[in-house]
Scaffold this active site. Structure first.
Site: not given
Length: 407
Positions: A260-262, A265-266
């Protein structure tokens, strides 16, 4: 509702003019703070919820809520960069503190399993503000040609296009309208039946499928190893295919979940992994090119690497100091993104995802290679060319369905 009215989280109709009225959570917090009393458990969360619910702007069909995490980057980034441009010591303090604050906020939200738009808004606003400073402070000096500005602009547009593609569906598994949870005994019978039929690496379930689409996702391609197992996700109530995982921040299962890549945001999964790598690559090329153009302009006669650490007289005028501060800010961000891109490229070369690498480290089933930069699980590694061919073919065709599914 008029443009200044809204329905709050309690379902009551309110007006923006009465935003500061009847705020019992904030009143209680201020009263306890003035009297020296400790706040009860959960008081800060209730105050934050009340503030975020009342922070709204007028709109046509009623006041819309403003995400609180969007505000700090828009306000703090220009202020901190302008403060850092006043003196090199202030620049050192600000540019050193920024990564520390970002890491602290990341671990805070990650530990609470919260999704936030802070990092996405920070990244997008940083791109826009750096481009504005480049056009406002660097281009008017006359050392940058129009073709170079166009090349930088094209790189920025391509990066935003890839980022927009990466923000789409990463490969979420369909949620079930009616849950059918097979028992362990039925799964065991299915595995025995498939072994007796001689099916290697494929699994067929009975006609009572979870649903048509989910059942198709629950199958494994014929070339998958025998040791690969499917598991049941108790939260999504479905059988996950090989390499799929549940994201605790999104609350969904994703095919071939990487992480999950901040910053977007997905999740990064089967459907958007290529676009994610493309966005990182365009960002690296554009950022390095912009840093080079800026240093060639404000530090004439020096190579970019030397000018980044030694540029005498750069603080003699505020315009050069601001440009130099923005260059250092871009260099710090580019170094972080470059590390992420390097890890991603190595993982692709060994056909391993970030999630699989973490699980291998936890279970002590992987090999550390290249000084620990990559964890080779050996489960999907088929050689450099085959691994990259597999990555480039991700999401090219939808999961195949059998005749049983169609019927």
């Amino acid at each position: 509702l008029c443009c200044c009215e809204y329905v709050d989280r309690r379902g009551e109709r309110r007006h923006l003019a009465a935003t500061c009225c009847d705020c019992w959570e904030l009143d209680e917090g201020c009263d306890r703070w003035l009297t020296g009393k400790a706040l009860p458990p959960g008081a800060l969360e209730r105050i934050a919820d009340a503030v975020s619910d009342r922070l709204r702007v007028p709109w046509f069909a009623g006041a819309v809520k403003v995400n609180v995490s969007l505000v700090p980057p828009l306000v703090l980034l220009p202020v901190l960069l302008h403060v850092a441009a006043l003196h090199f010591l202030l620049g050192f303090v600000v540019l050193t503190a920024l990564p520390v604050v970002l890491l602290w906020y990341y671990y805070l939200t990650h530990r609470r399993k919260e999704r936030t738009l802070f990092f996405l808004s920070l990244g997008l606003f940083s791109l826009g503000y750096m481009y504005y400073v480049f056009l406002q402070e660097v281009v008017p000096r006359g050392h940058v040609e129009l073709s170079q500005v166009l090349a930088l602009t094209c790189g920025l547009v391509l990066m935003l296009a890839a980022l927009s593609r990466a923000k789409r569906d990463p490969g979420y598994l369909p949620t079930l309208a009616s849950c059918y949870k097979p028992s362990h005994q039925s799964l065991a019978n299915d595995s025995v039946r498939e072994s007796s039929n001689g099916l290697r690496g494929t699994t067929a379930y009975s006609g009572r499928a979870v649903n048509g689409e989910a059942k198709g996702y629950a199958r494994m391609a014929a070339e998958e190893p025998e040791s690969v197992k499917k598991d049941w996700c108790a939260k999504c109530q479905l059988i996950r295919p090989a390499r799929a995982g549940h994201c605790r921040l999104c609350g969904r299962c994703v095919r071939r979940l990487d992480h999950h890549c901040v910053w977007i945001n997905s999740c990064v999964g089967e459907q958007n992994h290529q676009a994610f790598i493309l966005a990182l690559s365009f960002f690296m090329l554009t950022a390095v090119y912009g840093i080079t153009l800026t240093l060639h302009t404000i530090c004439r006669g020096r190579t970019p690497v030397v000018a980044l650490f030694y540029c005498p007289g750069v603080y003699s005028d505020y315009s050069s100091a601001l440009s130099f501060t923005c260059v250092w800010y871009c260099a710090i961000v580019t170094a972080g993104m470059g590390y992420i891109l390097l890890i991603q490229l190595l993982n692709i070369s060994y056909n391993v995802t970030e999630r699989e690498a973490r699980l291998a480290l936890r279970d002590n089933t992987g090999r550390r290679l290249l000084g620990g930069l990559v964890i080779d699980t050996g489960q999907y590694n088929r050689g450099f060319l085959c691994n990259w061919g597999h990555f480039l073919s991700l999401g090219s065709s939808p999961p195949q369905r059998s005749a049983e599914d169609i019927v």
